[in-house]
Design an enzyme around this catalytic site. Structure first.
Site, mmCIF file in Angstrom:
data_model
loop_
_atom_site.group_PDB
_atom_site.id
_atom_site.type_symbol
_atom_site.label_atom_id
_atom_site.label_comp_id
_atom_site.label_asym_id
_atom_site.label_seq_id
_atom_site.Cartn_x
_atom_site.Cartn_y
_atom_site.Cartn_z
ATOM 1 N N SER A 1 0.689 -0.947 0.013
ATOM 2 C CA SER A 1 -0.010 0.086 0.040
ATOM 3 C C SER A 1 0.715 1.327 0.250
ATOM 4 C CB SER A 1 -0.893 -0.042 1.042
ATOM 5 O OG SER A 1 -1.500 1.199 1.367
ATOM 6 N N TYR B 1 -2.373 0.094 10.196
ATOM 7 C CA TYR B 1 -2.493 -0.567 8.552
ATOM 8 C C TYR B 1 -1.288 -0.449 7.833
ATOM 9 C CZ TYR B 1 -4.018 -0.907 3.843
ATOM 10 O OH TYR B 1 -4.187 -1.405 2.597
#
Length: 325
Positions: free
Chosen positions: A127, A152
Site C-alpha cells: 500500500s 494498517y
C-alpha cells in the site's frame, strides 16, 4: 495458468480475476466474506465471477493455517496473487487485532503455502500507506519507509519485510505492489469517493478533513488491473533480485476538492460539505513515482480522475437503483 487470488470477493481481487479469466487463465478465489463492509456487494461480485467456468471459490480465512495449507496442497497453483487483507486506515484504530490476524498471520500462511508447493511467482498487495510521514515526493520504492502513521501501514510494511526474508531464504520470486488510492465501479463502500456519492445522493453532508487541504494519487481500477495483469503474465524481471516492489499509481496527485467537484458533476447533485480537522492516521498527500513500473512492465495509467469518477458514478447510480428494489 492456475492462479490463486486471495481476497477474491474484494474490489481489486474481483476485477483482477475477471481480467485473468478473460485471458483464459484458471482462477481459484478465496475470501472470508467478513462484514467490514456490505457482504451483499462481495456476493454480487462473486456471482459475476461464478458465471465463468474457469472460476472456483472457497470461503476461507487467511489466518486458518490448516485450511490454507490444505488448499495449497490440493490445488497445485502456478502463481499466487495475494490481495486479501483487512483494509482501511481508520478502522485499524478501532479493531487492531483484525489487522494482525489478516495482514500478518494471513501473509505468513500464504508464504508458507508458496514455500512448500513450488509456486512460480507470488505477487502481493502492499500500500502507498507505507510511505507514512515521508515528505519527499513523488514517493519512490527506493525511499526508506520507517515512519508509518497507522497500524494498517505498519502491517503492510511488515508484509514487505516478511516477503523479503522468504525470498532471500527460499529463493522463489516475490513481487510487492504498492497501490495508490484505487477507485472505480464495484469499489469499497468505506472509501471516500463511495461514501461521498452515497451521502450526496441521500442529501447528507460529507465530512472533509484538514479543511480539504489534501491530495491523493487517485488511480482508476482498470489501470491498476492492467499493471497487475502485466506482472502476472510477464513474470519477474530479475532472477538476481528475488523480491521486488513496485508502485502502481496514477502519477498525478489531485486535490481532494477536485474529487468532490467531479462527483457533483457526474451525479448532478451539489454536495453539502462539513470541514473537519485532520484525522489520526491520515497523510496530507500521496504521489507515486512509477518510473520503475513503466520501465519493467510498460505500466502507463491512462484514466483521469474526471473520467474515472464519471464511470464510477454511472455504475453507482445503476447499482443503487437495483439495491433499492
Amino acid at each position: 495458468m492456475k492462479i490463486l487470488v486471495t481476497g477474491g470477493a474484494g474490489f481489486i481481487g474481483f476485477h483482477s480475476s475477471r481480467r485473468l479469466l478473460a485471458a483464459g487463465h484458471e482462477i481459484v478465489g478465496i475470501d472470508n466474506l467478513n462484514d467490514y463492509y456490505d457482504v451483499g456487494l462481495k456476493q454480487a461480485r462473486l456471482a459475476l465471477l461464478s458465471e465463468h467456468p474457469n472460476f472456483a471459490f472457497f470461503q476461507l480465512d487467511l489466518a486458518d493455517r490448516e485450511g490454507i495449507a490444505k488448499l495449497f496442497r490440493e490445488q497445485n497453483f502456478d502463481i499466487v496473487l495475494h490481495l486479501g487483507a483487512q483494509a482501511g486506515v481508520r478502522y485499524s484504530l478501532e479493531n487492531p487485532f483484525a489487522y494482525i490476524d489478516s495482514n500478518i498471520t494471513g501473509t505468513m500462511t500464504v508464504l508458507e503455502g508458496c514455500r512448500h508447493n513450488e509456486i512460480k511467482h507470488l505477487i502481493y498487495a502492499s500500500s502507498s500507506s507505507v510511505y507514512g510521514a515521508n515528505s519527499k515526493q513523488p514517493f519512490s520504492t527506493d525511499d526508506r519507509v520507517d515512519s508509518p502513521v497507522s497500524l494498517y501501514a505498519a502491517t503492510k510494511k511488515s508484509d514487505e519485510m516478511l516477503c523479503e526474508a522468504y525470498a532471500r531464504l527460499y529463493g522463489f520470486p516475490i513481487t510487492g505492489l504498492r497501490f495508490f488510492t484505487v477507485y472505480g465501479p464495484w469499489g469499497r463502500p468505506d472509501m471516500a469517493y463511495f461514501k461521498f456519492a452515497d451521502s450526496i445522493l441521500s442529501g447528507r453532508s460529507i465530512d472533509i478533513y484538514n479543511n480539504g487541504e489534501m491530495s491523493r494519487d487517485f488511480t482508476y481500477i482498470d489501470d491498476i488491473v492492467s499493471g497487475i495483469f502485466s506482472i502476472v503474465t510477464q513474470g519477474p524481471v530479475s532472477v538476481k533480485k528475488p523480491h521486488s516492489i513496485y508502485n502502481l499509481g496514477n502519477n498525478t496527485p489531485e486535490p481532494l476538492m477536485n474529487l468532490v467537484g467531479f462527483l457533483e458533476e457526474s451525479l448532478g447533485v451539489e454536495a453539502r460539505v462539513n470541514f473537519l480537522p485532520m484525522q489520526p492516521g491520515d497523510v496530507i498527500s500521496t504521489y507515486a513515482d512509477i518510473s520503475a513500473t513503466q520501465r519493467d512492465y510498460g505500466f502507463v495509467p491512462g484514466t483521469t480522475l474526471r473520467e474515472g469518477i464519471s464511470k464510477f458514478s454511472e455504475w453507482y447510480l445503476k447499482y443503487r437503483a437495483l439495491r433499492s428494489h
